[in-house]
Design an enzyme around this catalytic site. Structure first.
Site, PDB file in Angstrom:
ATOM      1  N   ASP A  86      -6.386   1.656   7.901  1.00  0.00           N
ATOM      2  CA  ASP A  86      -5.175   2.403   8.280  1.00  0.00           C
ATOM      3  C   ASP A  86      -5.525   3.886   8.407  1.00  0.00           C
ATOM      4  O   ASP A  86      -6.635   4.313   8.078  1.00  0.00           O
ATOM      5  CB  ASP A  86      -4.028   2.172   7.285  1.00  0.00           C
ATOM      6  N   ASP A 117       0.839  -1.200   0.000  1.00  0.00           N
ATOM      7  CA  ASP A 117       0.000   0.000   0.000  1.00  0.00           C
ATOM      8  C   ASP A 117       0.876   1.254   0.000  1.00  0.00           C
ATOM      9  O   ASP A 117       2.030   1.209   0.447  1.00  0.00           O
ATOM     10  CB  ASP A 117      -0.878   0.018   1.253  1.00  0.00           C
TER      11      ASP A 117
END
Length: 225
Positions: free
Chosen positions: A81, A39
């Protein structure tokens, strides 16, 4: 050289595709493939196959991984996140022992449901594409293996864990599941991959080093394919 491997230290805010695109410009070769998506928030080991070595991508993607992850307790985000939207808060305070006990429940073979914000495809469409449209898609759990979870530091509401896991493991989801087992919520605030199979962060190359090299190809490891 027509086949090589480059172990990159992926910088933050780069997608794995961004790394490949930039390397094509630096190495002046189109045939490049990475061996496991990271990511944008994540940094660390991204093994890149160059030239005919792209034949090794699927093999290297299947290797075990090691991650160092930062955890923030008391907050849950839609993306899993801190880059996402805050969707839940908790005032529950947990101890280091609480966290250790929860982590023990997630070692070995476990079933994990892929997060909506992921590149996994369902009906030919990536889950994050559904998520951006506000659509929740039913996902089947997938069997993964967690070799170990090591607590590196704990200073509530923050913690640092090291996870040794099989391919296909979503650390964001693991963190959320551990927090739930400990009676609270949490999100991933940082992630660094330190190993991918036999490749470690110690041998990883930064873009700065690559661009400063007189011959960038000298940093590419030749392989037999």
């Amino acid at each position: 050289m027509d086949a090589g491997i480059l172990v990159m230290d992926k910088p933050k805010d780069f997608t794995s595709f961004d790394v490949v695109a930039k390397l094509r410009g630096i190495l002046h070769i189109k045939k490049i493939g990475h061996t496991g998506t990271l990511d944008p928030i994540a940094t660390g080991v991204l093994v890149v196959c160059v030239g005919r070595a792209t034949k090794l991508v699927s093999k290297l993607t299947a290797e075990e991984k090691v991650y160092d992850a930062g955890v923030l307790f008391g907050e849950k985000y839609d993306t899993g996140d801190i880059t996402g939207k805050l969707i839940k808060k908790s005032d529950t305070v947990i101890t280091e022992d609480d966290l250790g006990t929860a982590c023990e429940k997630f070692t070995g073979d476990i079933d994990q449901i892929p997060p909506m914000y992921s590149a996994k495809k369902v009906n030919g469409k990536k889950l994050y594409e559904y998520a951006r449209e506000g659509i929740e898609v039913e996902r089947e759990p997938e069997r993964i293996h967690i070799y170990s979870i090591e607590l590196m530091s704990f200073d509530f509401p923050h913690a640092q864990i090291r996870v040794h896991c099989s391919k296909g493991t979503y650390i964001r989801t693991l963190i959320e599941d551990i927090a739930e087992a400990a009676g609270t919520v949490a999100t991933m605030e940082s992630l660094r991959r330190t190993k991918n199979g036999d490749f470690s962060i110690d041998e990883a190359v930064t873009f700065d080093k690559l661009e400063a090299a007189e011959d960038p190809w000298s940093l590419v490891k030749p392989v037999e394919v």
